[in-house]
Scaffold this active site. Structure first.
Site, short mmCIF file in Angstrom:
data_model
loop_
_atom_site.label_atom_id
_atom_site.label_comp_id
_atom_site.label_asym_id
_atom_site.label_seq_id
_atom_site.Cartn_x
_atom_site.Cartn_y
_atom_site.Cartn_z
N GLN A 141 -68.97 -80.20 52.49
CA GLN A 141 -67.87 -79.51 51.83
C GLN A 141 -67.81 -78.05 52.27
O GLN A 141 -68.80 -77.33 52.15
CB GLN A 141 -68.06 -79.54 50.31
CG GLN A 141 -67.82 -80.89 49.66
CD GLN A 141 -68.37 -80.93 48.26
OE1 GLN A 141 -69.53 -81.20 48.05
NE2 GLN A 141 -67.53 -80.65 47.28
N SER A 144 -66.60 -73.28 48.73
CA SER A 144 -66.83 -71.97 48.13
C SER A 144 -66.81 -70.85 49.17
O SER A 144 -67.09 -71.06 50.35
CB SER A 144 -68.20 -71.95 47.45
OG SER A 144 -68.25 -72.88 46.42
N GLU A 259 -67.00 -85.57 42.36
CA GLU A 259 -68.30 -84.91 42.27
C GLU A 259 -68.79 -84.91 40.82
O GLU A 259 -69.97 -85.12 40.55
CB GLU A 259 -68.18 -83.48 42.80
CG GLU A 259 -69.50 -82.74 42.88
CD GLU A 259 -69.39 -81.44 43.68
OE1 GLU A 259 -68.28 -80.88 43.73
OE2 GLU A 259 -70.40 -81.00 44.23
N GLU A 379 -70.47 -73.43 33.06
CA GLU A 379 -69.39 -72.75 32.32
C GLU A 379 -68.03 -73.36 32.67
O GLU A 379 -67.18 -73.54 31.80
CB GLU A 379 -69.42 -71.24 32.65
CG GLU A 379 -70.58 -70.50 32.00
CD GLU A 379 -71.94 -70.85 32.59
OE1 GLU A 379 -72.01 -71.29 33.76
OE2 GLU A 379 -72.95 -70.70 31.87
#
Lengths: 398, 363
Positions: A141, A144, A259, A379
């Protein structure tokens, strides 16, 4: 091909597995591998060797009709069997001493292959889906960035059209397996004038393309399982674009949803190992027994929740909220495992003694915090539960 | 569930059943809707649950003229009656007492009919201290002793209680209306589950389960009771999450619904995670009980431990997230705190359940 009944299917699976490996015996405590790493701690050469070793098994499994394509259509080498059969095979497989898949295998087979099957062109599907299910190709992947972590849609890596091709420039971080991957799935900004989520497009990036450079990140365990990936003038044909221009956010969400579903079983092996440690470090005080029993309870319920998801999916129903809590249950189990291990080992955890099964736990206690960040931080998982399951309003956006 | 564990076997610390045991059952949703509608009405709830929905017969085998379902269906009912904090003896009479009576050595059709239909109410000492002695007397038995903190004993007609005999402990049923039986109401934190002490001075009693089968039957009854309590707690947690969420979507501060603040959202998300844990644990325990009650020993304890923790947390979070209104006498939030704490005292803390779990897995 007709669907075999479950008993026949299991008997055949067992017969095939028995030819591949001996039964997985519970090795005597104190014997064999004591690794409990949350993130593998391999050199590039070790990562390559381990991946190839697992891949040989995965390919043999695929060719014999037991592989990741079990539930897939025949065009991808699958047998179109119900999910119940795939789960039954997994349970049988777990009782044999076959190579255990590392993270890159689930990224390739469970995350990226289904995303290409959903979004790809006919040519992309023909080229990549079967190859990924068989792990002829390994995918990673490229999501980010340093300025786009939880706020993934803020990615700044650019893809611009030039002379009929796309040129990618940017910098990705936290890519697992980039050193061994054949193909990266990259979220890029193709329209900087469009709204944040609308200006994105996803590309498939062969990792050997000129301009792709992989640099390992050393994480807090001391090892390297993640990488930075620099994309410097990487030229791609338009055939490497996955999904429509501007649909990159939807394509990325397909990967992220898979995921989340895939993370429900994380941490259970190490929790079991910590309970075994308790059995061998006894006698336990009352407080220690309570803490260990709490870990047993939590891992038990984590398994039950996974069973509920599987039962719903097998029954052809969309799983309910239980499917979305899996990652939080997993990271909680990991944290409780750390707690048990610290309690039982004391300074045997923090001072290397050469004793089997003690210092090895440093890999767990230093690795577990990483999973609260990886794969969507805890979070962000809370936000998803609050907004998508409970229907609470989003934070006002400035 | 006190520590009377007769099952000497050690359990695997991981669930062994096939996931299909947790397959959603559409009829359960229908049952839930029906029960919810009945419970929502102010009057006649007990009569309607017992005589119209016949919930007392749900987990009675067809051979005993029951509906032939199990604790899974009973669990659906208890989730709803628990959610409403229904003050009727659904758990003690319609579930636990019925489970004890269907296990009787000799068919007790009359008693089963009376309590499963709701015409009469039975209660059980299944989680309460007891010191009762039984002696043979003519064709029957005579009981002497005391037992404390019995749910609904003031209003019930029958008490099912273990008593010691010369041949070992056995299970008896005694008529609470008999002159030799006196009850004393206790002041309790949770008025929705009234408790009373029972003194028995030479009252006639009927033998339900003799010493040969007592240990096994009592263990099964306690397991069923623990699973029932866990279902009630799951229902309470469901209700608390639903009502708290609804309130936070309405309540405005700083110019917006406070449910839009991340500090609030994450707490509700944590409640959801807890609720899903409670659902997984209680529904699995019920499903295993229906397949093989003895195999449910560990799952029932797991459910008890998880659901007791979850309900206490959910009840306190509900008070806090409601702010000042949640701390008032008029608001229902404190009733849930009271039930959660009362149950912890009566049926055991999560710590006590975890001690039993440690025993069961041979830790």
């Amino acid at each position: 091909m007709p669907t075999p009944d479950t008993a026949t299917f299991i008997a055949e699976a067992r017969a095939w597995l028995a030819q591949q490996a001996p039964p997985r015996q519970a090795t005597a405590w104190g014997d064999g591998d004591d690794t409990v790493a949350v993130f593998e701690n391999w050199t590039a050469a070790e990562e390559r060797a381990e991946t190839d070793r697992i891949r040989v098994y995965e390919q043999a499994k695929f060719d014999a009709g037991w592989g990741a394509a079990l539930t897939w259509p025949a065009e991808y080498g699958g047998r179109e069997l119900p999910l119940a059969h795939a789960l039954a095979f997994q349970r049988e497989e777990a009782t044999f001493d076959v190579p255990r898949r590392t993270e890159m295998f689930s990224v390739t087979q469970q995350l990226v292959a289904p995303t290409i099957a959903q979004w790809g062109t006919d040519e992309q599907k023909a080229t990549y889906v079967r190859a990924m299910l068989r792990t002829d190709l390994i995918a990673c992947q490229l999501f980010s960035e340093t300025e786009a972590g939880s706020d993934l849609a803020a990615v700044r890596t650019k893809a611009v059209q030039r002379d009929g091709s796309w040129v990618l420039d940017g910098h990705k971080v936290w890519t697992s397996g980039a050193r061994i991957a054949d193909l990266g799935i990259a979220v890029c900004r193709t329209d900087s004038t469009a709204a944040k989520h609308a200006g994105l497009t996803v590309f498939l990036v062969p990792m050997d393309t000129p301009g792709v450079e992989v640099r390992p990140i050393r994480q807090m365990t001391g090892g390297s399982s993640f990488n930075e990936v620099y994309l410097d003038g990487v030229v791609l044909d338009d055939s490497m674009r996955l999904g429509p221009v501007g649909a990159g956010w939807q394509v990325a969400l397909t990967v992220l949803a898979a995921e989340r579903l895939d993370s429900g079983n994380l941490g259970l092996d190490n929790a079991d190992r910590a309970v075994e440690l308790a059995r061998h470090r006894g006698p336990l005080s009352e407080i220690e027994r309570d803490t260990v029993a709490d870990l047993i309870t939590r891992s038990y319920v984590q398994r039950l929740t996974g069973m509920r998801v599987a039962a719903a999916v097998v029954a052809g129903e969309a799983p309910g909220p239980e499917a979305s809590v899996g990652k939080l249950l997993a990271t909680n189990t990991m944290a409780r495992t750390s707690e048990v291990v610290r309690m039982l080992l004391g300074s045997d955890l923090t001072v290397e003694s050469g004793e089997w099964g003690t210092w090895a736990w440093t890999e767990h206690v230093l690795g577990a915090p990483g999973y609260r960040i990886a794969g969507g931080t805890d979070e962000i998982q809370h936000n998803i539960l609050a907004e998508r399951v409970l229907g609470l309003p989003r934070e006002p956006r400035p | 569930m006190p520590a009377t564990s007769t099952a000497a076997r050690t359990f695997d610390a991981a669930p062994a059943a096939d996931p299909s045991i947790l397959t959603p059952v559409p009829e359960h949703d229908d049952l839930r809707e029906i029960v919810r509608a009945v419970v929502a009405k102010a009057d006649g709830t007990w009569d309607r649950l017992m005589s119209e929905l016949e919930i007392g017969s749900l987990a009675v085998p067809e051979a005993l003229s029951g509906a032939g379902f199990g604790l899974r269906e009973v669990g659906v009912v208890l989730e709803e009656t628990g959610a409403a904090l229904l003050p009727d003896p659904v758990l003690t009479s319609a579930v636990v007492a019925v489970q004890a009576v269907i296990a009787a050595d000799q068919p007790a059709d009359d008693l089963l009919e009376a309590i499963s239909s709701g015409r009469e109410v039975a209660t059980v000492t299944w989680a309460s201290p007891h010191d009762v002695r039984a002696t043979p007397s003519g064709d029957g038995w005579t009981l002497v002793g005391t037992t404390e903190r019995i749910p609904h004993a003031e209003t019930a007609q029958h008490l099912i209680v273990p008593a010691t005999t010369d041949a070992g402990t056995a299970l008896f049923v005694v008529d609470l209306r008999h002159d030799a039986v006196t009850t004393r109401t206790r002041q309790v934190l949770d008025d929705t589950r009234p408790l009373a002490d029972v003194s028995i001075a030479k009252a006639p009693a009927r033998l339900l389960v003799g010493p040969e089968r007592f240990d096994d039957v009592w263990h099964t009854v306690q397991t069923a009771g623990a699973i029932g309590v866990a279902a009630e707690h799951t229902g309470m947690a469901t209700h608390l999450l639903e009502t708290t969420t609804a309130y936070l979507l309405e309540r405005q501060q700083f110019g917006r619904a406070i449910a839009s603040f991340q500090a609030i959202k994450h707490r509700l998300a944590d409640l959801l995670v807890d609720l899903e844990r409670a659902r997984s644990a209680s529904r699995y325990a019920a499903a295993i009980f229906d397949a093989d009650p003895e195999a449910a020993t560990l799952p029932a304890r797991i459910a008890a431990a998880v659901c007791q923790d979850v309900v206490i947390r959910a009840a306190h979070e509900s008070v806090q997230l409601h702010g000042g209104i949640g701390f008032t006498w008029e608001h229902t939030a404190h009733l849930y705190v009271r039930r959660a704490l009362g149950d912890e005292g009566l049926f055991g803390s999560s710590r006590a359940h975890r001690a039993a779990i440690a025993d069961l897995v041979g830790l």
